[in-house]
Design a protein around this motif. Structure first.
Motif, PDB file in Angstrom:
ATOM      1  N   TYR A 186      98.578 -61.483  -9.956  1.00  0.00           N
ATOM      2  CA  TYR A 186      99.246 -62.711 -10.115  1.00  0.00           C
ATOM      3  C   TYR A 186      97.972 -63.950  -9.756  1.00  0.00           C
ATOM      4  O   TYR A 186      97.823 -64.827 -10.405  1.00  0.00           O
ATOM      5  N   ARG A 187      97.085 -63.438  -8.688  1.00  0.00           N
ATOM      6  CA  ARG A 187      96.002 -64.603  -8.304  1.00  0.00           C
ATOM      7  C   ARG A 187      94.934 -64.387  -9.404  1.00  0.00           C
ATOM      8  O   ARG A 187      94.107 -65.468  -9.354  1.00  0.00           O
ATOM      9  N   ILE A 188      94.732 -63.434  -9.926  1.00  0.00           N
ATOM     10  CA  ILE A 188      93.393 -63.271 -10.813  1.00  0.00           C
ATOM     11  C   ILE A 188      93.769 -63.426 -12.562  1.00  0.00           C
ATOM     12  O   ILE A 188      93.399 -64.088 -12.950  1.00  0.00           O
ATOM     13  N   LEU A 189      94.710 -62.432 -12.431  1.00  0.00           N
ATOM     14  CA  LEU A 189      94.943 -62.175 -14.025  1.00  0.00           C
ATOM     15  C   LEU A 189      95.967 -63.060 -14.640  1.00  0.00           C
ATOM     16  O   LEU A 189      95.714 -63.760 -15.698  1.00  0.00           O
ATOM     17  N   ASN A 190      97.034 -63.462 -14.145  1.00  0.00           N
ATOM     18  CA  ASN A 190      98.293 -64.159 -14.572  1.00  0.00           C
ATOM     19  C   ASN A 190      98.765 -65.087 -13.504  1.00  0.00           C
ATOM     20  O   ASN A 190     100.011 -64.678 -12.971  1.00  0.00           O
ATOM     21  N   PRO A 191      98.187 -66.008 -13.421  1.00  0.00           N
ATOM     22  CA  PRO A 191      98.695 -67.126 -12.203  1.00  0.00           C
ATOM     23  C   PRO A 191     100.074 -67.534 -12.569  1.00  0.00           C
ATOM     24  O   PRO A 191     100.704 -68.338 -11.879  1.00  0.00           O
ATOM     25  N   GLN A 192     100.295 -67.747 -13.795  1.00  0.00           N
ATOM     26  CA  GLN A 192     101.855 -68.307 -14.069  1.00  0.00           C
ATOM     27  C   GLN A 192     102.862 -67.258 -14.239  1.00  0.00           C
ATOM     28  O   GLN A 192     104.155 -67.479 -14.467  1.00  0.00           O
ATOM     29  N   ALA A 193     102.634 -65.941 -13.714  1.00  0.00           N
ATOM     30  CA  ALA A 193     103.652 -64.961 -13.733  1.00  0.00           C
ATOM     31  C   ALA A 193     104.853 -65.300 -12.717  1.00  0.00           C
ATOM     32  O   ALA A 193     104.728 -65.913 -11.807  1.00  0.00           O
ATOM     33  N   SER A 194     106.004 -65.131 -13.426  1.00  0.00           N
ATOM     34  CA  SER A 194     107.237 -65.424 -12.691  1.00  0.00           C
ATOM     35  C   SER A 194     107.307 -64.513 -11.495  1.00  0.00           C
ATOM     36  O   SER A 194     106.846 -63.325 -11.190  1.00  0.00           O
ATOM     37  N   GLU A 195     108.252 -65.005 -10.388  1.00  0.00           N
ATOM     38  CA  GLU A 195     108.452 -63.785  -9.268  1.00  0.00           C
ATOM     39  C   GLU A 195     109.061 -62.649  -9.703  1.00  0.00           C
ATOM     40  O   GLU A 195     108.715 -61.478  -9.029  1.00  0.00           O
ATOM     41  N   SER A 196     109.970 -62.477 -10.703  1.00  0.00           N
ATOM     42  CA  SER A 196     110.633 -61.234 -11.159  1.00  0.00           C
ATOM     43  C   SER A 196     109.477 -60.424 -11.989  1.00  0.00           C
ATOM     44  O   SER A 196     109.393 -59.279 -11.769  1.00  0.00           O
ATOM     45  N   LYS A 197     108.574 -61.168 -12.423  1.00  0.00           N
ATOM     46  CA  LYS A 197     107.380 -60.246 -13.111  1.00  0.00           C
ATOM     47  C   LYS A 197     106.519 -59.640 -12.133  1.00  0.00           C
ATOM     48  O   LYS A 197     106.259 -58.577 -12.079  1.00  0.00           O
ATOM     49  N   ARG A 198     106.298 -60.392 -11.220  1.00  0.00           N
ATOM     50  CA  ARG A 198     105.233 -59.975 -10.149  1.00  0.00           C
ATOM     51  C   ARG A 198     106.024 -58.772  -9.185  1.00  0.00           C
ATOM     52  O   ARG A 198     105.418 -57.871  -9.095  1.00  0.00           O
ATOM     53  N   MET A 199     107.465 -58.955  -9.149  1.00  0.00           N
ATOM     54  CA  MET A 199     108.152 -57.758  -8.616  1.00  0.00           C
ATOM     55  C   MET A 199     108.284 -56.596  -9.385  1.00  0.00           C
ATOM     56  O   MET A 199     108.153 -55.623  -8.940  1.00  0.00           O
ATOM     57  N   SER A 200     108.356 -56.530 -10.698  1.00  0.00           N
ATOM     58  CA  SER A 200     108.253 -55.587 -11.621  1.00  0.00           C
ATOM     59  C   SER A 200     106.860 -54.864 -11.579  1.00  0.00           C
ATOM     60  O   SER A 200     106.591 -53.499 -11.509  1.00  0.00           O
ATOM     61  N   VAL A 201     105.926 -55.688 -11.436  1.00  0.00           N
ATOM     62  CA  VAL A 201     104.279 -54.970 -11.202  1.00  0.00           C
ATOM     63  C   VAL A 201     104.323 -54.226 -10.094  1.00  0.00           C
ATOM     64  O   VAL A 201     103.735 -53.374  -9.906  1.00  0.00           O
ATOM     65  N   ALA A 202     104.840 -55.032  -8.983  1.00  0.00           N
ATOM     66  CA  ALA A 202     104.671 -54.417  -7.655  1.00  0.00           C
ATOM     67  C   ALA A 202     105.425 -53.087  -7.620  1.00  0.00           C
ATOM     68  O   ALA A 202     105.025 -51.869  -7.054  1.00  0.00           O
TER      69      ALA A 202
END
Lengths: 107, 509
Positions: B366-382
């Motif tokens: 989120y902070r380096i690669l894709n700052p526009q990522a949605s919360e659900s997308k970040r959750m999936s990555v986590a």
């Protein structure tokens, strides 16, 4: 060094405000006591070893345990808790005095 | 020992305890959730202390210290002191200030404080490495317990334990189970102390406070059998003992999943007092842990059981359970002890994996690669990162390189050589900049792995930077590197220095 450099400088060994000076005094005191209690005792234990390889600190028991073992295993963790309590009480008091001053009271 | 039919009872107790936590978590379910693994709000300093302690208690505490004590006696006390004394450092140097700084993860703090994506990336990679190494120690604990329970070899024990652990984490996540840290701590302490009291009673020692009662067992071992577990510096010299002790202390202050605890405390005063309560709760376990090893040795000696050193080394990590069995405790008590060990390990691994996954999903993605990522997308990555890290740890845990406590110590050395100096100077010297912290953390990485990488060519490295105890000499060098590089490069921005001076150190609370 510019004014802003100096104004916003934070350095553990050069506290600027009275509050930070009080806090740093507490921190350095606790760290000194902590370091001496951990390393000082082990050094004493090692240096006091007799030619037989045993220190006099090992030769008597305290609370059922050999004294050196009791001090390291039982007393030091308790001592850590005690110095943390004193540190927090000191900071609580510092905080209270600060907020009283801000509200216009004088001690 | 016991047959496989009898092992059904410990197994049932383990699953019963795990189900208890799920049910309790559902009852106390909070509406708050987050991808950072920090959900589960707790109130007050005692609740915060229980959270710190239950987060901290791991296989290294539950099994590892007794294992080291069984093999090396007095050396185990370096672990006891290191893992309690580190909290003094944490309290006086960072607890309140971190709460005021207010970031979610260790890399988040480093990225913001040093205004550098590269520093954030490097600290995220280090956090993931720490997670992997520390989890490896935990997985070894899981492996030996499940291997014992199921009567299978260690490798199968690790794989089955890892599958159950992941199922537990996923199930808890899907059901939105909140962490009930007070209950977790209560279960851990009861399952550890109660069997010890019974052991002391059976062996005829002062059972009300077995933490003192085992002292006579040390004397008996020495006088009756010539085994001296209290002899200081017999296996390791003063420098080695001290280096290990201080490495564990510095590492305690640098462990990302420990530092994360302070971001969720409701206020700064609670942050400080929760450390004291946490330290007290942790000390209760550490006052007791060496007793299992002493009783184990005594029972073996009285029964004429003796093993060659290599066999003792292999068995050391299971000595807590083994002592309970040899001591003739009822099987349900042994099951309780095993349930405590499994719970401690599961909670720690869950916290570690979530912290590692947060480094991937938040700090890197989120902070380096894709700052526009949605919360659900970040959750999936986590979630993906959690699974990936768990599989990776399972693979590397198949052939563990040492005892549980030794593997954990390497994770502490890495944290002590990298994250600890970055936080210490980040909070206490406004002149530290991104160049300084990056150079320092790279130096810390090199120092941590100096012995396996360079020890064969440079024997001096083996003396000053032993793999499990490199931070005593390493951390001061890293701090020096950070200071020198910072002095010769561009100072940090006025904004961050103003924030440090006014917000973090503005006033004491």
């Amino acid at each position: 060094m510019s004014d802003s450099d100096d104004k916003f400088q934070v350095n553990l060994f050069r506290p600027k405000s009275a509050v930070m000076r009080g806090e740093v005094f507490a921190i350095l005191t606790v760290l000194a006591v902590w370091g001496i209690s951990v390393f000082g005792f082990q050094l004493w234990l090692a240096l006091s070893s007799l030619p037989s390889g045993k220190s006099f600190l090992e030769s008597f028991t305290f609370f059922n345990l050999p004294f050196h073992y009791w001090f390291t295993a039982q007393m030091l963790p308790l001592f850590f808790i005690i110095i943390c309590v004193f540190f927090n009480l000191f900071i609580d008091r510092l905080s209270l005095r600060r907020s009283r001053k801000r509200e216009g009271y004088n001690d | 020992m016991i047959d496989s039919v009898q092992k059904i009872i410990p197994m049932l107790i383990i699953f019963g305890v795990l189900i208890l936590f799920v049910v309790a978590g559902l009852l106390y379910k909070t509406r708050e959730s987050s991808e950072y693994g920090l959900s589960g709000r707790y109130t007050g300093s005692i609740g915060g202390g229980a959270a710190i302690a239950s987060n901290w208690m791991s296989a290294a505490s539950f099994l590892g210290i007794a294992g080291i004590s069984y093999l090396y006696g007095y050396l185990a006390l370096a672990y006891v002191i290191g893992w309690t004394g580190g909290y003094v450092l944490l309290l006086v140097l960072l607890a309140g200030q971190l709460r005021r700084f207010g970031k979610f993860t260790a890399p988040d703090f480093i990225g913001e404080r040093y205004e550098s994506s590269l520093a954030r990336l490097l600290s995220a990679i280090i956090s993931i490495l720490i997670t992997l190494i520390y989890s490896m120690a935990q997985f070894k604990g899981i492996g030996i317990i499940f291997a014992w329970l199921l009567g299978v070899e260690y490798i199968k024990g690790v794989i089955i334990g890892a599958v159950i652990l992941m199922a537990y984490i996923i199930l808890s996540g899907v059901m939105g189970v909140a962490k009930s840290q007070k209950l977790q701590y209560f279960v851990l302490i009861v399952t550890f102390i109660l069997p010890l009291m019974l052991l002391a009673y059976k062996l005829g020692y002062f059972w009300v406070l077995p933490q003192f009662g085992y002292g006579r067992a040390i004397t008996d071992l020495s006088t009756e059998f010539g085994i001296n577990l209290s002899s200081p510096f017999s296996h390791f010299n003063l420098f080695q003992w001290t280096a290990l002790c201080f490495t564990l202390m510095f590492g305690t202050v640098g462990l990302p999943h420990v530092l994360s605890r302070f971001y969720t405390v409701s206020n700064i005063r609670d942050a400080r007092w929760s450390v004291v309560w946490g330290l007290f709760f942790i000390a209760l376990i550490y006052w007791s842990a060496p007793a299992y090893a002493v009783f184990g040795r005594l029972i073996e000696a009285r029964n004429g059981i003796s093993f060659p050193p290599e066999v003792s080394y292999k068995m050391a990590d299971i000595v807590v359970l083994r002592t309970a069995l040899l001591g003739g405790l009822p099987i349900w008590i042994v099951g309780m002890l095993a349930a405590g060990a499994v719970s401690a390990t599961f909670f720690t691994v869950a916290g570690l994996l979530m912290t590692g996954a947060a480094s991937v999903s938040y700090d890197i993605y989120y902070r380096i690669l894709n700052p526009q990522a949605s919360e659900s997308k970040r959750m999936s990555v986590a979630k993906g990162a959690t699974l990936f890290l768990a599989i990776l740890v399972t693979i590397v845990s198949i052939n563990p390189p040492g005892l549980i406590a030794e593997i954990a110590a390497v994770a502490f050395a890495l944290a002590g050589n990298t994250i600890f100096p970055a936080f210490l100077l980040g909070i206490w010297w406004s002149g530290t900049n991104s160049h300084g912290v990056i150079s320092g953390m790279l130096t810390g990485l090199l120092i941590t792995f100096a012995q396996p990488l360079l020890g064969g060519y440079l024997p001096i490295v083996n003396i000053f930077f032993p793999f499990t105890a490199s931070a005593l000499c390493g951390a001061p060098i890293v701090i020096l590197v950070m200071i020198v590089v910072s002095l010769f490069t561009k100072p940090p921005s006025v904004e961050i220095r103003r924030f440090l001076a006014e917000e973090v150190h503005g006033e004491v609370q």
